[in-house]
Design a protein around this motif. Structure first.
Motif, mmCIF file in Angstrom:
data_model
loop_
_atom_site.group_PDB
_atom_site.id
_atom_site.type_symbol
_atom_site.label_atom_id
_atom_site.label_comp_id
_atom_site.label_asym_id
_atom_site.label_seq_id
_atom_site.Cartn_x
_atom_site.Cartn_y
_atom_site.Cartn_z
ATOM 1 N N LYS A 124 0.818 -1.226 0.114
ATOM 2 C CA LYS A 124 -0.143 0.012 0.156
ATOM 3 C C LYS A 124 0.886 1.337 -0.107
ATOM 4 N N ALA A 125 1.831 1.237 0.703
ATOM 5 C CA ALA A 125 2.796 2.466 0.863
ATOM 6 C C ALA A 125 3.337 2.664 -0.615
ATOM 7 N N ILE A 126 3.710 1.713 -1.245
ATOM 8 C CA ILE A 126 4.381 1.825 -2.613
ATOM 9 C C ILE A 126 3.335 2.482 -3.596
ATOM 10 N N GLU A 127 1.920 1.724 -3.301
ATOM 11 C CA GLU A 127 1.016 2.163 -4.277
ATOM 12 C C GLU A 127 0.678 3.642 -4.144
ATOM 13 N N ARG A 128 1.105 3.974 -2.711
ATOM 14 C CA ARG A 128 0.713 5.578 -2.771
ATOM 15 C C ARG A 128 2.328 6.592 -3.010
ATOM 16 N N LYS A 129 3.007 5.827 -3.880
ATOM 17 C CA LYS A 129 4.288 6.492 -4.159
ATOM 18 C C LYS A 129 5.380 6.954 -3.230
ATOM 19 N N VAL A 130 5.333 6.022 -1.980
ATOM 20 C CA VAL A 130 6.032 6.111 -0.929
ATOM 21 C C VAL A 130 7.715 5.670 -1.523
ATOM 22 N N PRO A 131 8.599 6.243 -1.628
ATOM 23 C CA PRO A 131 9.938 5.685 -1.990
ATOM 24 C C PRO A 131 10.298 4.633 -1.242
ATOM 25 N N LYS A 132 11.141 3.476 -1.911
ATOM 26 C CA LYS A 132 11.300 2.295 -1.332
ATOM 27 C C LYS A 132 12.232 2.519 -0.210
ATOM 28 N N ASP A 133 13.263 3.454 -0.642
ATOM 29 C CA ASP A 133 14.359 3.824 0.521
ATOM 30 C C ASP A 133 13.820 4.399 1.633
ATOM 31 N N LYS A 134 12.689 5.352 1.774
ATOM 32 C CA LYS A 134 12.127 5.816 2.837
ATOM 33 C C LYS A 134 11.433 4.432 3.734
ATOM 34 N N ILE A 135 10.659 3.753 3.142
ATOM 35 C CA ILE A 135 10.037 2.616 3.633
ATOM 36 C C ILE A 135 11.134 1.444 4.332
ATOM 37 N N ALA A 136 12.440 1.652 3.688
ATOM 38 C CA ALA A 136 13.293 0.571 4.332
ATOM 39 C C ALA A 136 13.968 1.298 5.484
ATOM 40 N N ARG A 137 14.129 2.611 5.577
ATOM 41 C CA ARG A 137 14.709 3.301 6.619
ATOM 42 C C ARG A 137 13.688 3.430 7.872
ATOM 43 N N ALA A 138 12.121 3.443 7.682
ATOM 44 C CA ALA A 138 11.194 3.259 8.488
ATOM 45 C C ALA A 138 11.089 2.208 9.166
ATOM 46 N N LEU A 139 11.209 1.021 8.499
ATOM 47 C CA LEU A 139 11.359 -0.256 8.915
ATOM 48 C C LEU A 139 12.646 -0.771 9.442
ATOM 49 N N ASP A 140 13.720 -0.294 9.137
ATOM 50 C CA ASP A 140 14.851 -0.637 9.605
ATOM 51 C C ASP A 140 15.390 -1.993 8.854
ATOM 52 N N ILE A 141 15.142 -2.025 7.512
ATOM 53 C CA ILE A 141 15.592 -2.823 7.023
ATOM 54 C C ILE A 141 16.455 -2.538 5.622
ATOM 55 N N LYS A 142 16.952 -3.409 4.873
ATOM 56 C CA LYS A 142 17.752 -3.077 3.698
ATOM 57 C C LYS A 142 16.630 -3.032 2.507
ATOM 58 N N ILE A 143 17.254 -2.018 1.430
ATOM 59 C CA ILE A 143 16.081 -1.792 0.269
ATOM 60 C C ILE A 143 16.057 -3.227 -0.390
ATOM 61 N N ARG A 144 16.832 -3.996 -0.456
ATOM 62 C CA ARG A 144 16.468 -5.117 -1.192
ATOM 63 C C ARG A 144 15.787 -5.994 -0.572
ATOM 64 N N SER A 145 15.469 -5.979 0.762
ATOM 65 C CA SER A 145 14.552 -6.727 1.411
ATOM 66 C C SER A 145 13.107 -6.179 1.173
ATOM 67 N N ILE A 146 12.866 -5.046 0.701
ATOM 68 C CA ILE A 146 11.857 -4.437 0.157
ATOM 69 C C ILE A 146 11.186 -5.250 -1.036
ATOM 70 N N SER A 147 11.963 -5.414 -1.963
ATOM 71 C CA SER A 147 11.679 -6.282 -3.132
ATOM 72 C C SER A 147 11.499 -7.543 -2.702
ATOM 73 N N ARG A 148 12.261 -8.350 -2.119
ATOM 74 C CA ARG A 148 11.920 -9.391 -1.523
ATOM 75 C C ARG A 148 10.467 -9.786 -0.912
ATOM 76 N N LYS A 149 10.058 -8.671 0.076
ATOM 77 C CA LYS A 149 8.947 -8.971 0.885
ATOM 78 C C LYS A 149 7.809 -8.549 -0.212
ATOM 79 N N MET A 150 8.167 -7.747 -1.301
ATOM 80 C CA MET A 150 6.917 -7.678 -2.448
ATOM 81 C C MET A 150 6.525 -8.922 -3.120
#
Length: 306
Positions: A124-150
């Motif tokens: 949902k955050a990505i659908e709302r155009k939230v940058p992946k790097d900002k999501i990663a910082r908010a969740l304290d995870i690496k950017i590549r983990s965002i892609s894996r979770k998706m």
């Protein structure tokens, strides 16, 4: 003759919290429990700290005024959030004011986000155009983990998503389920739920015991280090028997439990009769001993249920 009187006003429902938040200095907030020394090194604490640094405080702490000193507030919920704010040098925070000093709040009944719930939140955050790097910082995870979770639910059938939506399964479990056909994914999920075991090792064992025909890549034979084809086939047969036995127990558990409860209750009353107990003690002491064990087991189960 009785006279009619108008009914009195209906008492208003007492609210548990104030309708507005209040900004309170952190120096005026006293925690009701101590935070362990190792908490600040935990992943949860680091994740909360990263979220507050990146997007601010999302959920206000819950406090209640101290009855002995109205200028002091007892912290009922949000100990880690408040501790993070102290570490960040924040002077004050908006709090939700509770009218009761009971530390039981709605937060005590909310579980941590499961992997599937977290995946949906990220989507949902990505659908709302939230940058992946900002999501990663908010969740304290690496950017590549965002892609894996998706991609976590790619190849996972909807029924399995529904079964595991509130379960804490490691991401690697979904990688294992993805290798199975949909019906086998459902069976594997039910096995993990029934055993309350969502470990990667258990999911791997289920995959090992899965017949070749129920795998997505049915043409490629399974190869496991240290296991021969005969051992794998034996595991498949054993797990199939275990699954059948588990299903059979589930189908008859309620009825069997009722019958056993009635039988245990009857035996308890039977040996409670002095004449019967005396007769059994004289002629069948072994039977009396077993009856007493069953009766004691009944009382133990009853106390556990209470």
């Amino acid at each position: 003759m009785s006279t009619y009187s108008e009914p009195g006003p209906i008492d208003a429902v007492v609210q548990g919290f104030d309708t507005t938040c209040r900004t309170i200095p952190l120096t005026a907030i006293l925690p009701v429990r101590a935070i362990g020394k190792t908490v600040k090194t935990s992943h949860k604490y680091k994740q909360i700290a990263a979220s507050i640094r990146e997007i601010g405080l999302v959920e206000p702490p819950v406090v209640t005024p101290d009855a002995r000193s109205p200028q002091i507030f007892l912290l009922l919920d949000g100990h880690l959030r408040v501790e993070v704010l102290r570490d960040l040098g924040v002077a004050e925070v908006e709090c939700l004011i509770s009218r009761d000093d009971e530390a039981f709040t709605y937060n005590n009944r909310i579980n941590r986000l499961s992997p599937i719930q977290e995946q949906r939140m990220i989507a949902k955050a990505i659908e709302r155009k939230v940058p992946k790097d900002k999501i990663a910082r908010a969740l304290d995870i690496k950017i590549r983990s965002i892609s894996r979770k998706m991609q976590m639910l790619d190849g996972i059938c909807d029924e399995v998503t529904g079964l595991l939506k509130d379960k804490f399964c490691p991401l690697a479990v979904f990688d294992i389920l993805r290798k199975m056909r949909p019906l086998r994914q459902i069976e594997a999920s039910e096995l993990m739920i029934n055993a309350n075991n969502f470990a990667v090792s258990y999911a791997s064992a289920i995959l090992t015991a899965t017949p070749q025909s129920e795998l997505v890549d049915a043409q490629t034979p399974k190869r496991l280090k240290g296991m021969t084809a005969e051992a794998i086939a034996r595991m498949e047969r054993e797990l199939a028997r275990l699954q059948e036995a588990t299903s059979s127990i589930q189908d008859t558990y309620g009825q069997d439990h009722l019958h056993l409860t009635v039988a245990k209750g009857y035996l308890g009353k039977l040996i409670g009769n002095e004449r019967v107990a005396r007769y059994l003690a004289q002629h069948q002491p072994e039977v009396l001993g077993e009856f007493r064990k069953i009766a004691d087991m009944t009382s133990t189960l009853a106390s556990e249920a209470a």
